[in-house]
Every structure is written in C-alpha cells, then in structure tokens.
Write an enzyme that holds these catalytic residues in place. Structure first.
Site, PDB file in Angstrom:
ATOM      1  N   SER A 155       0.856  -1.199   0.000  1.00 25.91           N
ATOM      2  CA  SER A 155       0.000   0.000   0.000  1.00 25.91           C
ATOM      3  C   SER A 155       0.888   1.244   0.000  1.00 25.91           C
ATOM      4  O   SER A 155       2.060   1.171   0.403  1.00 25.91           O
ATOM      5  CB  SER A 155      -0.856  -0.015   1.275  1.00 25.91           C
ATOM      6  OG  SER A 155      -1.391   1.252   1.531  1.00 25.91           O
ATOM      7  N   TYR A 168      -1.888  -0.600  10.239  1.00 23.71           N
ATOM      8  CA  TYR A 168      -1.972  -1.037   8.837  1.00 23.71           C
ATOM      9  C   TYR A 168      -0.693  -0.647   8.092  1.00 23.71           C
ATOM     10  O   TYR A 168      -0.125  -1.431   7.344  1.00 23.71           O
ATOM     11  CB  TYR A 168      -3.197  -0.365   8.217  1.00 23.71           C
ATOM     12  CG  TYR A 168      -3.434  -0.623   6.754  1.00 23.71           C
ATOM     13  CD1 TYR A 168      -3.973  -1.835   6.317  1.00 23.71           C
ATOM     14  CD2 TYR A 168      -3.155   0.355   5.795  1.00 23.71           C
ATOM     15  CE1 TYR A 168      -4.220  -2.056   4.975  1.00 23.71           C
ATOM     16  CE2 TYR A 168      -3.407   0.145   4.454  1.00 23.71           C
ATOM     17  CZ  TYR A 168      -3.937  -1.067   4.040  1.00 23.71           C
ATOM     18  OH  TYR A 168      -4.181  -1.281   2.707  1.00 23.71           O
TER      19      TYR A 168
HETATM   20  P1  NAD Z   1     -11.864  -5.918   0.549  1.00 30.15           P
HETATM   21  O1  NAD Z   1     -12.318  -5.692   1.953  1.00 30.15           O
HETATM   22  O2  NAD Z   1     -12.830  -5.740  -0.555  1.00 30.15           O
HETATM   23  O3  NAD Z   1     -11.214  -7.383   0.440  1.00 30.15           O
HETATM   24  C1  NAD Z   1     -10.500  -8.001   1.465  1.00 30.15           C
HETATM   25  C2  NAD Z   1     -11.059  -9.398   1.637  1.00 30.15           C
HETATM   26  O4  NAD Z   1     -10.281 -10.083   2.623  1.00 30.15           O
HETATM   27  C3  NAD Z   1     -12.527  -9.419   2.129  1.00 30.15           C
HETATM   28  O5  NAD Z   1     -13.334 -10.137   1.226  1.00 30.15           O
HETATM   29  C4  NAD Z   1     -12.456 -10.109   3.484  1.00 30.15           C
HETATM   30  O6  NAD Z   1     -13.562 -10.921   3.781  1.00 30.15           O
HETATM   31  C5  NAD Z   1     -11.171 -10.940   3.322  1.00 30.15           C
HETATM   32  N1  NAD Z   1     -10.608 -11.318   4.622  1.00 30.15           N
HETATM   33  C6  NAD Z   1     -10.516 -10.571   5.746  1.00 30.15           C
HETATM   34  N2  NAD Z   1      -9.984 -11.295   6.741  1.00 30.15           N
HETATM   35  C7  NAD Z   1      -9.717 -12.536   6.228  1.00 30.15           C
HETATM   36  C8  NAD Z   1      -9.175 -13.716   6.765  1.00 30.15           C
HETATM   37  N3  NAD Z   1      -8.780 -13.791   8.034  1.00 30.15           N
HETATM   38  N4  NAD Z   1      -9.047 -14.796   5.955  1.00 30.15           N
HETATM   39  C9  NAD Z   1      -9.475 -14.737   4.675  1.00 30.15           C
HETATM   40  N5  NAD Z   1     -10.007 -13.648   4.104  1.00 30.15           N
HETATM   41  C10 NAD Z   1     -10.120 -12.548   4.877  1.00 30.15           C
HETATM   42  O7  NAD Z   1     -10.583  -4.995   0.348  1.00 30.15           O
HETATM   43  P2  NAD Z   1      -9.768  -4.653  -0.969  1.00 30.15           P
HETATM   44  O8  NAD Z   1      -9.888  -3.190  -1.166  1.00 30.15           O
HETATM   45  O9  NAD Z   1     -10.126  -5.576  -2.073  1.00 30.15           O
HETATM   46  O10 NAD Z   1      -8.292  -4.936  -0.445  1.00 30.15           O
HETATM   47  C11 NAD Z   1      -7.530  -6.057  -0.843  1.00 30.15           C
HETATM   48  C12 NAD Z   1      -6.075  -5.828  -0.431  1.00 30.15           C
HETATM   49  O11 NAD Z   1      -5.599  -4.637  -1.051  1.00 30.15           O
HETATM   50  C13 NAD Z   1      -5.887  -5.608   1.077  1.00 30.15           C
HETATM   51  O12 NAD Z   1      -4.649  -6.181   1.454  1.00 30.15           O
HETATM   52  C14 NAD Z   1      -5.807  -4.111   1.199  1.00 30.15           C
HETATM   53  O13 NAD Z   1      -5.084  -3.729   2.331  1.00 30.15           O
HETATM   54  C15 NAD Z   1      -5.064  -3.773  -0.071  1.00 30.15           C
HETATM   55  N6  NAD Z   1      -5.200  -2.387  -0.522  1.00 30.15           N
HETATM   56  C16 NAD Z   1      -6.425  -1.856  -0.828  1.00 30.15           C
HETATM   57  C17 NAD Z   1      -6.488  -0.539  -1.279  1.00 30.15           C
HETATM   58  C18 NAD Z   1      -7.814   0.098  -1.649  1.00 30.15           C
HETATM   59  O14 NAD Z   1      -7.819   1.291  -1.935  1.00 30.15           O
HETATM   60  N7  NAD Z   1      -8.902  -0.653  -1.689  1.00 30.15           N
HETATM   61  C19 NAD Z   1      -5.319   0.210  -1.393  1.00 30.15           C
HETATM   62  C20 NAD Z   1      -4.109  -0.375  -1.057  1.00 30.15           C
HETATM   63  C21 NAD Z   1      -4.055  -1.674  -0.634  1.00 30.15           C
END
Ligand code: NAD
Length: 274
Positions: A155, A168
């Site tokens: 991130s 985070y």
């Molecule tokens: P999201 O919440 O849509 O997806 C994350 C998924 O992880 C969810 O479906 C959740 O149920 C699952 N999850 C949570 N705990 C879990 C566990 N213990 N075991 C299995 N699954 C689990 O979020 P996203 O935006 O798709 O993010 C995905 C990744 O990208 C994350 O690592 C997030 O930190 C990273 N990220 C997101 C952004 C953004 O802007 N959305 C930016 C930078 C990084």
C-alpha cells in the site's frame, strides 16, 4: 506459439487468490480468468467468495470459491490440499486478504497515545501474518515445482506516513520487507523460476474508504482533496488498473523481476506535492 505468447503465458495457469471475495482480488481474478487462467478464490466470507467464483465460472470452466481463514494454519493446509486435488499444481499465489480496521485507526480527535494495542495487533496480524502464512503453505508447492510467482499486496501506507493509519502502515511496510527477504531466500535456495513481488496500490475509491474520501453528494472530503492534490494524475485509481500489473508479475514477461514493490498510484509515491 509466438514469442509474445510465450512471454505472456497466463493461459492455463492455476492461480490462488486470498481475499478472493473482496474487491481487488475479485477484479484481478476476473483478469486472470479472461486471460485463460483457472482461479481458486479464498475468503473468510463464505457468501461473497461463493458468489464471486460463481460469477466467474462458465459451463465447463468452473472457478473455485472456498471458505478459508488466512490466519488459521490447519484450515489453510486443508484448503491447499483441496486445491491441489482439483488443480494438480499452483502457479500463482496472490495474497490479497487484508485491509484496515476502524479500531486500529486513530480517531479524528485522538492522538497516538489513545491507540489500543489490541487493535494494533489485530490489524498487523491480518495484514502481515495473513500474508506470511499462505506464502509458507502455498509457496512450498511453488518452490517444490521450481516454478511460480507470488504477488503480495502492499500500500502507499508503507511508503509515506498516512495520518491516523498506524498499524496497517506498519504491517504493509513489513510486507515490503518480507517480499524482498523471500525473493532472496527463494532464488538462492530454489532457483530462479520462483519469484515474489508486491503491488502497492495507490488510493482507489472502494466501499472501504468511500465515506473517508467522498461526501454523500460525491464531492471530495478534506482528506480526499489532500490525496488528489498529492497525486499527479489528479484522480483516484480504479480497481481494474491493478490487473495489468498482476498479470505481468504472474507470467514470464516479468521473469527477471523479483523482490520488487510496484506502485500503481498515479504518481502519488514520487510526488513531493510541490
Ligand atoms: P476488501 O475488503 O474488498 O477485500 C479483502 C477481503 O479479505 C474481504 O473479502 C475479506 O472478507 C477478506 N478477509 C478478511 N480477513 C480474512 C481472513 N482472516 N481470511 C481470509 N479472508 C479474509 O478490500 P480490498 O480493497 O479488495 O483490499 C484487498 C487488499 O488490497 C488488502 O490487502 C488491502 O489492504 C489492499 N489495498 C487496498 C487498497 C484500496 O484502496 N482498496 C489500497 C491499497 C491496498
């Protein structure tokens, strides 16, 4: 097969994505399926992962949706075996389970000294250990095959201090370090067919952060405005803008790339704001 087809060899690959019921993994999974791969989506949220796998399946070309907790070693081992029984091998692992948690973010009128260690531990556990554990379990198969690619999700919070977001950020910075460490470990002990890299998405407008970045009428909040001002492209990213990099890191087009953290951020990470 043309030279480009041998480089961009996604077709037929077996891809495991954790957090597969989520937005970003779901978008990447769609990209992999459209490019001819087969995917196994893993998520703690059973309903969302089944739904996503169903939406990506076509008659005769089913995708797997499996309930799995990335923090539960026994559960991961069981799911790993199930996938191996179905797929026969694993070519790509995308560690996308993760995210911030409200209790682990310092509130608007709080300081760091109000932080609850319990919440700090929860968010670092999910983001860091939830990447390390699947890498050890699925990565062992990739290492035994002497071929495959692991993609972690970092991130912008690992590059620059993002106010209020402490645990985070620490976890994502540790993911970058783990990516580099593992790249050396895997290459030196298992050869150069195994690579591990990370993607560092910039600010994408998703359901997780919509209320932080935009008001109900769609206009930007103060935080949203600050981000856009710091982003040379002057916009948020779209989840589908991660797909090209994920596919590139998964295939032989990036075969000399390992230990890299690739920003996909419209220039946020290199901008001084001046
Ligand atoms: P999201 O919440 O849509 O997806 C994350 C998924 O992880 C969810 O479906 C959740 O149920 C699952 N999850 C949570 N705990 C879990 C566990 N213990 N075991 C299995 N699954 C689990 O979020 P996203 O935006 O798709 O993010 C995905 C990744 O990208 C994350 O690592 C997030 O930190 C990273 N990220 C997101 C952004 C953004 O802007 N959305 C930016 C930078 C990084």
């Amino acid at each position: 097969m043309s030279y480009l087809e041998t480089l961009f060899n996604i077709k037929g690959k077996r891809v495991v994505l954790t957090g597969g019921g989520g937005i970003l993994a779901g978008e990447m999974a769609k990209g992999f399926v459209n490019a001819g791969a087969k995917v196994a989506l893993l998520d703690i949220n059973e309903e969302s992962v089944f739904q996503k796998a169903k939406s990506l399946s076509r008659p005769g070309n089913e995708q797997l949706g499996l309930k799995c907790n990335v923090l539960d070693e026994n559960n991961l081992k069981e799911i790993h075996q199930k996938i191996l029984n179905q797929f026969g091998r694993i070519d790509v692992l995308v560690n996308a389970a993760g995210g911030n948690m409200s209790g682990a973010t310092i509130g608007l009128n709080e300081t760091v000294f109000d932080l609850k260690m319990e919440n700090f531990k929860k968010v670092t556990d999910l983001n860091l250990n939830g990447t390390v554990l699947p890498t050890l379990i699925f990565g062992k198969t990739i290492a035994d095959q002497n071929y495959g690619s692991i993609i972690n999700i970092s991130s912008m919070a690992s590059y620059r201090a993002i106010t209020r977001v402490i645990g985070y950020s620490a976890a994502k910075a540790a993911i970058d370090n783990f990516t580099r460490w593992m790249a050396v470990e895997l290459a030196s002990k298992f050869g150069n067919g195994i690579r591990i890299n990370a993607i560092a998405p910039g600010f994408l407008l998703t359901e997780q952060n919509r209320t932080l970045l935009t008001n109900q009428d769609g206009s930007l909040t103060e935080r949203g405005k600050t981000i856009i001002n710091m982003t040379p492209f002057k916009r948020f990213g779209e989840p589908e803008e991660l797909v090209g990099t994920a596919l590139w890191l998964a295939c032989d087009a990036s075969r000399f790339v390992t230990g890299a953290v690739v920003p996909i951020d419209g220039g946020f990470s290199v901008s001084s704001g001046v």
